[in-house]
Design a protein around this motif. Structure first.
Motif, PDB file in Angstrom:
ATOM      1  N   CYS A  14     -45.748   1.329  30.549  1.00  0.00           N
ATOM      2  CA  CYS A  14     -45.562   2.011  31.829  1.00  0.00           C
ATOM      3  C   CYS A  14     -46.625   1.515  32.805  1.00  0.00           C
ATOM      4  O   CYS A  14     -47.816   1.768  32.603  1.00  0.00           O
ATOM      5  CB  CYS A  14     -45.698   3.526  31.643  1.00  0.00           C
ATOM      6  N   HIS A  16     -47.673   2.576  35.423  1.00  0.00           N
ATOM      7  CA  HIS A  16     -48.460   3.621  36.088  1.00  0.00           C
ATOM      8  C   HIS A  16     -49.578   4.160  35.195  1.00  0.00           C
ATOM      9  O   HIS A  16     -50.583   4.682  35.680  1.00  0.00           O
ATOM     10  CB  HIS A  16     -47.527   4.775  36.489  1.00  0.00           C
ATOM     11  N   ARG A  17     -49.400   4.056  33.899  1.00  0.00           N
ATOM     12  CA  ARG A  17     -50.289   4.706  32.928  1.00  0.00           C
ATOM     13  C   ARG A  17     -51.767   4.318  33.113  1.00  0.00           C
ATOM     14  O   ARG A  17     -52.660   5.165  33.013  1.00  0.00           O
ATOM     15  CB  ARG A  17     -49.782   4.358  31.514  1.00  0.00           C
ATOM     16  N   ARG A  20     -53.280   6.232  36.006  1.00  0.00           N
ATOM     17  CA  ARG A  20     -53.357   7.681  35.761  1.00  0.00           C
ATOM     18  C   ARG A  20     -54.432   8.034  34.729  1.00  0.00           C
ATOM     19  O   ARG A  20     -55.068   9.066  34.821  1.00  0.00           O
ATOM     20  CB  ARG A  20     -51.992   8.218  35.313  1.00  0.00           C
ATOM     21  N   PRO A 208     -45.548   7.191  39.147  1.00  0.00           N
ATOM     22  CA  PRO A 208     -44.928   7.419  37.839  1.00  0.00           C
ATOM     23  C   PRO A 208     -43.425   7.132  37.949  1.00  0.00           C
ATOM     24  O   PRO A 208     -42.873   7.122  39.042  1.00  0.00           O
ATOM     25  CB  PRO A 208     -45.151   8.919  37.591  1.00  0.00           C
ATOM     26  N   ALA A 209     -42.788   6.892  36.843  1.00  0.00           N
ATOM     27  CA  ALA A 209     -41.326   6.739  36.810  1.00  0.00           C
ATOM     28  C   ALA A 209     -40.864   7.433  35.542  1.00  0.00           C
ATOM     29  O   ALA A 209     -41.247   7.013  34.440  1.00  0.00           O
ATOM     30  CB  ALA A 209     -40.939   5.271  36.807  1.00  0.00           C
ATOM     31  N   ILE A 213     -39.761   6.780  27.598  1.00  0.00           N
ATOM     32  CA  ILE A 213     -41.105   6.546  27.051  1.00  0.00           C
ATOM     33  C   ILE A 213     -42.063   7.702  27.368  1.00  0.00           C
ATOM     34  O   ILE A 213     -43.019   7.959  26.638  1.00  0.00           O
ATOM     35  CB  ILE A 213     -41.655   5.184  27.595  1.00  0.00           C
ATOM     36  N   CYS A 214     -41.779   8.436  28.436  1.00  0.00           N
ATOM     37  CA  CYS A 214     -42.690   9.513  28.897  1.00  0.00           C
ATOM     38  C   CYS A 214     -42.888  10.590  27.835  1.00  0.00           C
ATOM     39  O   CYS A 214     -43.952  11.205  27.766  1.00  0.00           O
ATOM     40  CB  CYS A 214     -42.159  10.167  30.165  1.00  0.00           C
ATOM     41  N   CYS A 217     -45.947  10.219  25.900  1.00  0.00           N
ATOM     42  CA  CYS A 217     -47.157   9.978  26.689  1.00  0.00           C
ATOM     43  C   CYS A 217     -47.907  11.288  26.969  1.00  0.00           C
ATOM     44  O   CYS A 217     -47.283  12.307  27.266  1.00  0.00           O
ATOM     45  CB  CYS A 217     -46.734   9.313  27.998  1.00  0.00           C
ATOM     46  N   TRP A 219     -49.333  12.138  29.501  1.00  0.00           N
ATOM     47  CA  TRP A 219     -49.179  12.529  30.908  1.00  0.00           C
ATOM     48  C   TRP A 219     -47.810  13.101  31.208  1.00  0.00           C
ATOM     49  O   TRP A 219     -47.462  13.309  32.378  1.00  0.00           O
ATOM     50  CB  TRP A 219     -49.456  11.318  31.814  1.00  0.00           C
ATOM     51  N   TYR A 220     -47.034  13.358  30.175  1.00  0.00           N
ATOM     52  CA  TYR A 220     -45.639  13.779  30.372  1.00  0.00           C
ATOM     53  C   TYR A 220     -45.520  14.974  31.334  1.00  0.00           C
ATOM     54  O   TYR A 220     -44.802  14.906  32.344  1.00  0.00           O
ATOM     55  CB  TYR A 220     -45.001  14.113  29.013  1.00  0.00           C
ATOM     56  N   CYS A 223     -46.716  13.993  34.983  1.00  0.00           N
ATOM     57  CA  CYS A 223     -45.816  13.130  35.755  1.00  0.00           C
ATOM     58  C   CYS A 223     -44.484  13.840  36.047  1.00  0.00           C
ATOM     59  O   CYS A 223     -43.886  13.628  37.093  1.00  0.00           O
ATOM     60  CB  CYS A 223     -45.565  11.816  35.014  1.00  0.00           C
TER      61      CYS A 223
HETATM   62  S1  SF4 Z   1     -45.596  10.212  31.650  1.00  0.00           S
HETATM   63 FE1  SF4 Z   1     -44.285   8.464  31.992  1.00  0.00          FE
HETATM   64  S2  SF4 Z   1     -44.675   7.837  34.101  1.00  0.00           S
HETATM   65 FE2  SF4 Z   1     -46.360   9.158  33.463  1.00  0.00          FE
HETATM   66  S3  SF4 Z   1     -47.927   7.750  32.762  1.00  0.00           S
HETATM   67 FE3  SF4 Z   1     -46.771   8.433  31.008  1.00  0.00          FE
HETATM   68  S4  SF4 Z   1     -45.185   6.901  30.687  1.00  0.00           S
HETATM   69 FE4  SF4 Z   1     -46.002   6.635  32.778  1.00  0.00          FE
END
Ligand code: SF4
Length: 320
Positions: A14, A16-17, A20, A208-209, A213-214, A217, A219-220, A223
């Motif tokens: 990702c 953006h990760r 962030r 973020p998108a 995959i989120c 993560c 950061w789910y 984001c």
């Molecule tokens: S939640 Fe999704 S968009 Fe946000 S950092 Fe994690 S993978 Fe990227």
């Protein structure tokens, strides 16, 4: 912050990760590791231990501070140590810890990473298909190779993976990525490294998108909250980062409200016009059918707000 194998990996997962992780609202980050991710780590550690136990003699540099390990790695390579485990390579803001560094006949070093996956993707031995390098393996090996070259311990352009079967798979890092993709693995690495560098320095920022995959993560939640507040287009299923970014820049549409107003036929006419005037990049890769599907999904999500049944569903009569 350094450019590391894991920041390059994160960027591939990702883009953006990386930003962030450093500049995101830390209080919104999920602290517990996702159980599936934990399982993968454990699997990776076990596999590494198994491979290491069969290696025979090696110089173990796993313990100590990064700086101590770096000094010892350089010393070990100058002393022509045949095999180094967990050595540290550093140059400017780049840092790499290849699992193994193996000496070659010309006394340069080959970086080797132990992975608990197959070495090449799409490889089917029984069908004689060799498969192709994995993007994240190739980019990580490029970082190690880059560091070795800058430190004066390599002139070659390759790296190796010891895969889940214990097989050594060699990566030619200056090879073209595919028959149709002219870019080489090295060029891909340089491109990714440049973005990661700018993101780390907060000189570049991306959005973020929301995608599959989120869910893995930390950061789910963060984001997702951002996506809902911004009414970002990636809230629409299957409308991913690249399509979102194209719509943002080419149609100047940032949120769902404006997206719901588009006329697909008009947009396609505009695309044709742009193409004829030489702007082939305009909405490149976005076909009429896909745009219409995304619009239908957005309508269901934000306007209809209930399931849409396109044809009668006949369920069979069964006892249970
Ligand atoms: S939640 Fe999704 S968009 Fe946000 S950092 Fe994690 S993978 Fe990227």
């Amino acid at each position: 912050m350094n450019i590391t194998a894991s920041s390059l990996y994160d960027y591939i997962q990702c883009p953006h990760r990386v930003w962030r992780d450093i500049y995101g609202p830390q209080e919104e980050k999920i602290q517990e590791t996702n159980p599936f991710v934990k399982l993968l780590w454990e699997k990776g550690i076990k596999h590494e231990e198994k491979i290491i136990s069969k290696l025979g003699g090696f110089w173990n540099l796993k313990e100590g501070s990064i700086d101590e390990r770096f000094q010892k790695t350089i010393e070990a390579m100058k002393n022509k140590t045949p095999l180094i485990y967990q050595g540290v390579l550093k140059y400017e803001n780049m840092l790499g810890i290849p699992d193994l560094l193996r000496i070659l006949p010309d006394y340069s070093y080959m970086p080797i990473d132990i992975k608990s996956g197959v070495g090449f993707e799409g490889a089917h031995e029984e069908e004689g298909e060799e498969g192709k390098p994995k993007k994240h393996y190739a980019v990580q090996l490029c970082l190690y190779n880059d560091l070795l070259k800058r430190l004066g311990f390599a002139a070659h352009n390759s790296g190796k993976i010891i895969d889940i079967c214990g097989e050594e798979v060699e990566y030619d890092l200056i090879a073209q990525m595919g028959v149709k993709t002219k870019e080489t693995w090295w060029e891909l690495y340089e491109r990714i490294k440049k973005h990661v560098d700018l993101l780390i320095k907060n000189q570049e920022k991306n959005k973020p998108a929301l995608g599959g995959i989120c869910k893995l993560c930390p950061w789910y939640n963060s984001c997702k909250k951002w996506g809902e507040e911004a009414k970002d287009l990636t809230n629409v299923f299957y409308l991913g980062r690249s399509v979102r970014d194209k719509i943002n820049t080419d149609l100047l549409i940032e949120d769902i409200d404006s997206f719901l107003d588009i006329d697909v036929a008009e947009v396609m006419k505009q695309k044709d016009k742009e193409k004829k005037s030489g702007n082939k990049g305009f909405l490149h890769g976005i076909a009429e059918g896909n745009l219409q599907k995304a619009l239908n999904r957005a309508r269901i999500l934000y306007q209809t707000k209930e399931p849409v049944i396109y044809e009668p569903i006949v369920l069979p009569e069964v006892s249970h």
